[in-house]
Enzyme design. Structure first.
Site, short mmCIF file in Angstrom:
data_model
loop_
_atom_site.label_atom_id
_atom_site.label_comp_id
_atom_site.label_asym_id
_atom_site.label_seq_id
_atom_site.Cartn_x
_atom_site.Cartn_y
_atom_site.Cartn_z
N ARG A 197 -101.15 -87.50 53.07
CA ARG A 197 -100.66 -88.42 52.40
C ARG A 197 -101.88 -89.83 52.47
O ARG A 197 -102.02 -90.24 51.44
CB ARG A 197 -99.39 -88.92 53.02
CG ARG A 197 -98.26 -88.86 52.02
CD ARG A 197 -96.92 -88.72 52.80
NE ARG A 197 -97.44 -87.75 53.88
CZ ARG A 197 -97.27 -86.60 53.76
NH1 ARG A 197 -96.52 -86.16 52.59
NH2 ARG A 197 -97.35 -85.52 54.88
N THR A 198 -102.30 -90.05 53.70
CA THR A 198 -102.89 -91.12 53.91
C THR A 198 -104.35 -91.04 53.29
O THR A 198 -104.52 -91.84 52.26
CB THR A 198 -103.16 -91.52 55.24
OG1 THR A 198 -101.55 -91.61 55.74
CG2 THR A 198 -103.59 -92.91 55.67
N LYS A 213 -121.37 -83.62 66.63
CA LYS A 213 -122.88 -83.39 67.51
C LYS A 213 -122.80 -84.60 68.51
O LYS A 213 -123.76 -84.73 69.22
CB LYS A 213 -123.76 -83.63 66.32
CG LYS A 213 -123.88 -82.59 65.31
CD LYS A 213 -124.79 -83.08 64.62
CE LYS A 213 -125.09 -81.99 63.14
NZ LYS A 213 -125.99 -82.73 62.05
N ARG A 226 -109.40 -93.08 60.10
CA ARG A 226 -108.33 -92.38 60.85
C ARG A 226 -108.95 -91.73 62.25
O ARG A 226 -109.85 -91.26 62.10
CB ARG A 226 -107.43 -91.50 60.18
CG ARG A 226 -106.53 -90.73 61.29
CD ARG A 226 -105.36 -89.86 60.69
NE ARG A 226 -104.39 -90.88 59.85
CZ ARG A 226 -103.30 -90.44 59.57
NH1 ARG A 226 -103.05 -89.19 59.65
NH2 ARG A 226 -102.45 -91.33 58.69
N HIS A 234 -100.52 -98.09 62.20
CA HIS A 234 -100.57 -97.43 61.27
C HIS A 234 -100.54 -98.63 60.14
O HIS A 234 -99.37 -98.48 59.39
CB HIS A 234 -99.89 -96.42 61.03
CG HIS A 234 -100.24 -95.42 59.89
ND1 HIS A 234 -100.98 -95.81 58.93
CD2 HIS A 234 -100.02 -94.07 59.74
CE1 HIS A 234 -101.40 -94.61 57.84
NE2 HIS A 234 -100.52 -93.67 58.51
C1 NCD Z 1 -97.58 -90.69 59.83
C2 NCD Z 1 -98.89 -90.95 60.67
O1 NCD Z 1 -99.83 -90.39 60.61
O2 NCD Z 1 -98.83 -91.61 61.72
N1 NCD Z 1 -98.06 -90.38 58.51
C3 NCD Z 1 -98.73 -90.93 57.49
O3 NCD Z 1 -99.75 -91.58 57.63
N2 NCD Z 1 -97.83 -90.69 56.36
C4 NCD Z 1 -96.30 -90.34 60.32
C5 NCD Z 1 -96.66 -88.93 60.97
O4 NCD Z 1 -97.89 -88.33 61.20
O5 NCD Z 1 -95.64 -88.48 61.70
#
Ligand code: NCD
Length: 307
Positions: free
Chosen positions: A51-52, A80, A101, A129
């Site tokens: 999703r993100t 590397k 991320r 997040h």
């Molecule tokens: C969340 C995350 O990555 O922290 N997911 C997301 O970004 N929608 C929640 C999760 O992974 O449980």
């Protein structure tokens, strides 16, 4: 130049403006389809995501921009041994903005110190997040009309669930919210978050183990997945995994206008039968995530809103 590392990096006024922009985008996305022509977004994902990452990419494409990046540490020079600082210096030459991320808490902050483009924290370890929080806030404001005086239940892995940490910290800036923190003893919220709630002074909170007990008073139920990847032992994870399962029987106990949110991915904590309940809003929430990321990219790139 602005970054978004924590949800608190935006003042409540700036946040209101951003949510207004996202709401306008949702009403007429075509109006925004050329706002980021010739701009590039780099997605630097050292940890898996559906999703993100894809909602960031969709957001930039919807704005007429383009995207580049990687979706696992293995497919980047991190394999590397390259440092985050060096990677971001190089990416700054290729893109106008980046979303990162990383499994290590603070990695996007380190990147921001060496970057000449805006850095967006797209999730750092069990820490924060912020863009999921923007998604959650837009969803709550759109479906509940605001944030004050709500009773919100947060259920599941409150220890490692970074979306929970960011959401609580953001909501603390509003008034008279009751937080009902529902988790097994082993997965209670970290002390620093509990202290933030206490120090804010104008909110109530209770911690409990049984979801059934909390259901009747909630305006919002925010379910979370047990964060398998942050457990030290498989055995411990398996013990926690089936702790909460939201099903139709539990939904019977809730208010008629309660909404159920979940950052997704879901594992087994919401039974699929609940998807048919009109109070289940987690897929709508994922759609809001694209609009709010479009608004965020425009804000950080200081792009003018088209007339
Ligand atoms: C969340 C995350 O990555 O922290 N997911 C997301 O970004 N929608 C929640 C999760 O992974 O449980």
């Amino acid at each position: 130049m602005r970054h978004l590392l924590s949800p608190l990096d935006l003042s409540t006024d700036e946040l209101d403006k951003l949510l207004d922009l996202a709401t306008d985008i949702a009403a007429d996305p075509d109006k925004y389809s050329e706002c980021c022509n010739k701009k590039k977004l780099a997605t630097l994902f050292y940890e898996p995501s559906t999703r993100t990452r894809l909602s960031f990419e969709a957001a930039m494409l919807n704005l007429g921009g383009s995207v580049l990046g990687f979706s696992s540490a293995d497919s980047s020079s991190a394999a590397k041994g390259e440092s985050v600082a060096d990677t971001i210096r190089v990416i700054s030459c290729y893109a106008d903005i980046c979303a990162m991320r990383h499994p290590k808490e603070g990695a996007p902050l380190v990147a921001s110190l060496h970057s000449s483009i805006p850095v967006i924290n797209a999730g750092d370890g069990g820490h924060q997040h912020p863009t999921q929080t923007l998604t959650d806030l837009l969803t709550i404001r759109s479906l509940k009309g605001g944030f004050d005086n709500l009773t919100i239940g947060l259920c599941g892995d409150l220890k490692f669930g970074r979306t929970v940490h960011s959401l609580i910290e953001s909501l603390l800036r509003y008034n008279n919210i009751k937080f009902v923190l529902i988790s097994p003893k082993e997965l209670r919220i970290p002390d620093y978050i509990r202290e933030s709630i206490i120090n804010a002074g104008n909110h109530e909170f209770v911690e409990m183990e049984r979801l059934e007990d909390a259901m009747p008073e909630l305006d919002i139920l925010y379910m979370t997945r047990v964060q398998k990847e942050r457990f030290f032992s498989e055995e411990e994870y398996l013990r926690m995994k089936g702790y909460y399962i939201l099903d139709n029987a539990k939904m019977e106990l809730a208010k008629k206008d309660m909404i159920v949110l979940h950052p997704l991915p879901r594992v087994n904590e919401i039974s699929v039968e609940v998807d048919e309940d009109e109070r289940a809003c987690y897929f709508k929430q994922a759609q809001f995530g694209v609009y709010v990321r479009m608004a965020l990219i425009m804000t950080l790139l200081e792009v003018d809103v088209p007339c």
